[in-house]
Design an enzyme around this catalytic site. Structure first.
Site, short mmCIF file in Angstrom:
data_model
loop_
_atom_site.label_atom_id
_atom_site.label_comp_id
_atom_site.label_asym_id
_atom_site.label_seq_id
_atom_site.Cartn_x
_atom_site.Cartn_y
_atom_site.Cartn_z
N ARG A 49 0.83 -1.20 0.00
CA ARG A 49 0.00 0.00 0.00
C ARG A 49 0.87 1.25 0.00
O ARG A 49 1.96 1.26 0.58
CB ARG A 49 -0.87 0.03 1.25
CG ARG A 49 -1.77 -1.18 1.42
CD ARG A 49 -2.52 -1.08 2.74
NE ARG A 49 -3.30 -2.28 3.00
CZ ARG A 49 -4.05 -2.43 4.08
NH1 ARG A 49 -4.11 -1.49 5.00
NH2 ARG A 49 -4.75 -3.54 4.25
N ASP A 51 0.08 5.46 0.93
CA ASP A 51 -0.94 6.32 1.51
C ASP A 51 -1.40 7.38 0.52
O ASP A 51 -0.75 7.63 -0.51
CB ASP A 51 -0.39 7.04 2.75
CG ASP A 51 0.06 6.07 3.83
OD1 ASP A 51 -0.48 4.95 3.87
OD2 ASP A 51 0.93 6.45 4.63
N ARG A 196 7.97 7.45 6.59
CA ARG A 196 7.63 8.82 6.98
C ARG A 196 8.01 9.09 8.43
O ARG A 196 8.47 10.19 8.77
CB ARG A 196 6.15 9.08 6.74
CG ARG A 196 5.78 9.13 5.26
CD ARG A 196 4.27 9.10 5.04
NE ARG A 196 3.63 10.23 5.71
CZ ARG A 196 2.30 10.34 5.82
NH1 ARG A 196 1.51 9.40 5.30
NH2 ARG A 196 1.77 11.38 6.42
#
Length: 242
Positions: A49, A51, A196
């Site tokens: 995935r 974001d 992140r």
């Protein structure tokens, strides 16, 4: 026939990779393009995935289709996708190939614009940090990430905790060219928002707001969870390694 796809996308206008009830994700658009070409739903399985707002230069996916003699899948898919999503490669794959489970690692890059004024061409492409950053301190701190560690302190919660939070980071590099600082993270896998959060911790070190040793403290469980995540727009999935 199983197809392997390599996909690039500008994530600014999408709700991430993973299909959602309200639509608007990269996976939704790809499955919509396949449905148009095949006359029915074709599930698309991604390597992982990303974001909302995160970009990809080389996301990988696979899909199972009926054999179509002479079909140029790359051209046909791109003709049915928004311009912000491009299929760079689409080719037959082995039956046992799985975009997620066959992957051996990933390479992510994070871009920081370290200048007084953000170029309009970098809008939603980089994190604008106009203040000074000590790159040598950041590089020293980054070495603490390398190796096999429990990264639970650098994982956000999707609603349930990850069962296995041990990952191996092979290399973290930090380079500056003009106002652009690029952090590259090469590892065997990454947890939710891990890059992140790692970037946020390194930036705090470079700003002098955290000691170099803070990375080791997080990894050893002495500093709780890292909560300062870099914004999505500077993050790029560069390549999936098989």
């Amino acid at each position: 026939m199983r197809l392997r796809l390599v996909i690039a996308y500008d994530g600014s206008g999408f709700r991430g990779w993973q299909s959602q009830a309200g639509g608007g994700t990269v996976q939704d658009h790809l499955e919509g393009a396949f449905a148009t070409l095949c006359g029915g739903r074709v599930p698309v399985h991604g390597a992982g995935r990303t974001d909302a707002g995160v970009h990809a230069l080389g996301q990988c996916a696979h899909a199972e289709v009926e054999r179509e003699g002479g079909m140029d899948w790359k051209a046909a898919l791109n003709a049915n996708l928004p311009r912000e999503i491009r299929v760079l490669l689409c080719a037959p794959a082995r039956k046992d190939f799985h975009a997620r489970f066959s992957a051996k690692g990933k390479l992510y890059a994070y871009r920081i614009w370290n200048g007084a004024v953000l170029s309009p061409f970098e809008l939603r492409r980089a994190w604008h940090l106009p203040g000074p950053l000590d790159l040598e301190r950041m590089r020293q701190a980054a070495r603490g990430f390398e190796g096999k560690h429990d990264f639970k302190a650098f994982a956000a919660n999707r609603g349930r905790a990850d069962q296995d939070t041990v990952r191996t980071i092979h290399r973290v590099t930090i380079q500056k060219k003009g106002p652009v600082i690029t952090l590259r993270f090469h590892g065997d896998g990454f947890l939710y928002k891990m890059v992140r959060l790692m970037t946020g911790a390194l930036v705090k070190t470079g700003q002098g707001r955290a000691p170099v040793e803070s990375i080791a403290s997080y990894l050893e469980g002495g500093a709780g969870k890292c909560s300062f995540a870099a914004p999505a727009e500077g993050l790029y999935l560069v390549r999936v390694i098989y």
